[in-house]
Write an enzyme that holds these catalytic residues in place. Structure first.
Site, PDB file in Angstrom:
ATOM      1  CG  ASP A   7       1.242 -35.268 116.600  1.00  0.00           C
ATOM      2  OD1 ASP A   7       0.643 -34.769 115.629  1.00  0.00           O
ATOM      3  OD2 ASP A   7       1.055 -34.890 117.776  1.00  0.00           O
ATOM      4  CG  ASP A   9       0.468 -29.214 116.775  1.00  0.00           C
ATOM      5  OD1 ASP A   9       1.378 -28.532 116.291  1.00  0.00           O
ATOM      6  OD2 ASP A   9      -0.718 -29.150 116.389  1.00  0.00           O
ATOM      7  CG  ASP A 170       1.549 -34.542 122.055  1.00  0.00           C
ATOM      8  OD1 ASP A 170       1.007 -34.853 120.971  1.00  0.00           O
ATOM      9  OD2 ASP A 170       1.342 -33.463 122.638  1.00  0.00           O
TER      10      ASP A 170
END
Length: 216
Positions: A7, A9, A170
């Site tokens: 990912d 961000d 996250d």
């Protein structure tokens, strides 16, 4: 394992803070209270779905036409783009650059599966475009996380079977997407929040090939 899919961000860089500021500004314009706790529910979620959640949060989900919602989403994105325009390699999260180099040297394929339509731009500003064999962003998928489409497209582009991929996320929605794709999930953040991940590191400094493989 043959490939790692990241990912953006909160994993490669903390542009999540800029998303928060841009959504908060839009919420204030609409008279909708917006705090960091509610912002957590938007992590890993597409721009369109994030707007829908914000409008529901403020009881205004029926106040706007589809065209007006598109304008609101565009307004948020323009604000976000202005905020991230100054991102540089200094904004790469600790340990990430070394981990990407370690993976490259070990012969692993490296992909990105981002819910952001700005993934290419941000990665370019970070000086990391060379580190990724392929980037799949929200502009090229129909279903957003927790649907596995973005991770499956990344695996397909890398020509690697999903079961031979490690996904790094996250957000809860991202971990769900990784597992739905049939991949091994590495979480970055609070172990209590990301309890569905196969491995959780509290921050990116824990990302080393040895740490992942020995716990796989």
């Amino acid at each position: 394992m043959k490939a790692f899919i990241f990912d953006l961000d909160g994993v490669i860089t903390d542009s999540a803070e800029y998303h928060y500021l841009a959504w908060k500004a839009l919420g204030e314009d609409l008279g909708i209270p917006f705090d960091r706790e509610f912002n957590e529910t938007l992590k890993g979620v597409s721009r369109t779905e994030s707007l829908e959640r914000i409008l529901r949060h403020g009881g205004r989900e029926n106040d706007f036409s589809l065209e007006e919602k598109e304008r609101l989403a565009t307004k948020k994105n323009e604000h976000y783009v202005s905020l991230i325009s100054k991102i540089t390699s200094d904004d790469i999260l600790p340990g990430v650059e070394a981990f990407l180099s370690e993976l490259k040297e070990a012969g692993y394929k490296i992909g990105m599966a981002s819910a952001s339509k700005n993934a290419h731009m941000v990665t370019r500003q970070l000086g990391l475009l060379h580190a990724f064999d392929h980037i799949v962003d929200a502009a090229t998928v129909v279903d957003s996380k927790p649907h596995p489409e973005v991770f499956l497209k990344a695996a397909e582009a890398l020509a690697v079977d999903p079961k031979d991929c490690v996904g790094v996320e996250d957000a809860v929605a991202g971990v769900e997407a990784i597992h739905a794709a049939g991949m091994f999930a590495v979480g970055i953040g609070d172990p209590l929040v990301l309890n569905e991940a196969d491995i959780v590191f509290t921050d990116t400094t824990g990302l080393t090939l040895d740490n992942v493989l020995t716990r796989n």
